[in-house]
Enzyme design. Structure first.
Site, PDB file in Angstrom:
ATOM      1  N   HIS A  58      -7.607   9.812  -1.396  1.00  0.00           N
ATOM      2  CA  HIS A  58      -6.902   9.741  -0.106  1.00  0.00           C
ATOM      3  C   HIS A  58      -7.712  10.332   1.060  1.00  0.00           C
ATOM      4  O   HIS A  58      -7.797   9.747   2.125  1.00  0.00           O
ATOM      5  CB  HIS A  58      -5.542  10.439  -0.224  1.00  0.00           C
ATOM      6  N   ASP A  94       0.840  -1.199   0.000  1.00  0.00           N
ATOM      7  CA  ASP A  94       0.000   0.000   0.000  1.00  0.00           C
ATOM      8  C   ASP A  94       0.880   1.257   0.000  1.00  0.00           C
ATOM      9  O   ASP A  94       1.678   1.463   0.909  1.00  0.00           O
ATOM     10  CB  ASP A  94      -0.865  -0.016   1.271  1.00  0.00           C
ATOM     11  N   LYS A 117      -2.941   6.102  -3.972  1.00  0.00           N
ATOM     12  CA  LYS A 117      -4.027   7.025  -3.619  1.00  0.00           C
ATOM     13  C   LYS A 117      -3.785   8.386  -4.257  1.00  0.00           C
ATOM     14  O   LYS A 117      -2.639   8.846  -4.338  1.00  0.00           O
ATOM     15  CB  LYS A 117      -4.105   7.205  -2.094  1.00  0.00           C
ATOM     16  N   TYR A 121       2.994   9.877  -0.141  1.00  0.00           N
ATOM     17  CA  TYR A 121       4.086   9.227   0.609  1.00  0.00           C
ATOM     18  C   TYR A 121       5.422   9.484  -0.100  1.00  0.00           C
ATOM     19  O   TYR A 121       6.473   9.267   0.465  1.00  0.00           O
ATOM     20  CB  TYR A 121       3.870   7.711   0.725  1.00  0.00           C
TER      21      TYR A 121
END
Ligand code: A2P
Length: 282
Positions: A111, A48, A78, A53
């Site tokens: 997200h 994931d 996301k 990120y």
């Protein structure tokens, strides 16, 4: 669930391995590459990540270099909050795909919802993002689509569209159960994924969980992850430490009794990370 490659079935029939490897706060480059490789070696087949990120390049590289068939690994990303609405979501998706270099995506999530507290046109914004995701799904570039951090009032408008979300990834761990959202998802055939199943590490010093860990001869992290599974959710534990990555995968050789599940359920709600979808300012 008996092993880490056992699956939940999404509402569109796509199978998703029951424990995912979380990469929130994992730096890109060597750390992302080595930790994702360690996870794949430990048997995880579900990774994931997310645009925000900033580690999609490393995650993709580790998967490509692993030697494991692309089709055996379930990959989620996301779309970030700055890419809300149809056009920006489409652009965000292309950026994600060029970073991952994996051909297609297994699951793509919004997200965070645009919330009524911050946006007058929150519904239109979320529906615009959703339209982009629906088109990408129908064209075959994504195998499943869903949302993250959506509460029932954010989900409702999406449930009226042609394709309903298949997943809602929310903060879920002992001490923060979000029961109303979990119940809404259960009734509507939406799989709940649990981000921060260890409470971003904060549940590891909880006295009740430490006692239960001793009783089952397991670590508190393993108790938390197992509890998520027995609640019917899909935990996404994050670690960059090889020994912990392995430890977090070994949750299939014990079962928490109904009585002990109830004890964990009753832990006081401590408010979790404090990242409430209607209050966040990012
Ligand atoms: P690290 O990545 O340095 O190994 P969550 O999944 O709830 O967000 O929690 C992630 C945090 O918990 C990270 O700080 C991670 O540290 C730590 N962590 C992950 N697994 C374990 C474990 N088995 N034991 C102790 N800490 C862990």
């Amino acid at each position: 669930m008996k092993k880490i490659t056992d699956v939940y079935k999404l509402s569109n029939g796509v199978e998703i391995p029951c424990v995912g490897f979380g990469t929130w706060q994992t730096p890109d480059g060597e750390t992302a590459i080595s930790s994702v490789k360690a996870a794949l070696e430990a048997g995880y087949r579900h990774i994931d990540t997310a645009a925000i990120y900033r580690n999609e390049s490393g995650v993709g590289e580790a998967i490509r270099e692993s030697g494991i068939d692309r089709g055996e690994i379930f990959v989620t990303s996301k779309v970030w909050n700055k890419c809300r609405g149809y056009d920006l979501a489409m652009e965000g998706f292309e950026r994600t795909m060029s970073k991952l270099q994996l051909g297609y995506l297994d699951l793509y999530l919004i997200h965070w919802p645009a919330s009524p507290e911050r946006f007058d046109d929150w519904k239109e914004l979320n529906l615009g993002t959703w339209k982009a995701m629906t088109e990408l799904y129908k064209s075959g570039r994504i195998r499943a689509i869903g949302v993250s951090n959506f509460l029932p009032h954010h989900l409702e408008p999406l449930m009226e569209t042609e394709i309903a979300p298949m997943v809602d990834q929310i903060e879920f761990h002992p001490g923060y159960m979000q029961s109303e959202t979990v119940e809404y998802c259960r009734k509507n055939g939406i799989l709940v994924e649990a981000w921060s199943p260890l409470g971003t590490g904060r549940m590891l010093t909880n006295e009740t969980l430490i006692e239960l860990g001793k009783k089952y001869d397991r670590s508190v992290a393993q108790i938390c992850i197992r509890w998520c599974l027995q609640k019917g959710t899909l935990p996404l534990p994050k670690s960059v430490t090889p020994s912990r990555i392995i430890e977090n995968s070994k949750v299939f050789d014990f079962e928490i009794t109904d009585e002990d599940m109830a004890i964990i359920d009753r832990l006081p709600n401590f408010g979790g990370s404090g990242l409430h979808p209607d209050k966040i300012e990012f």
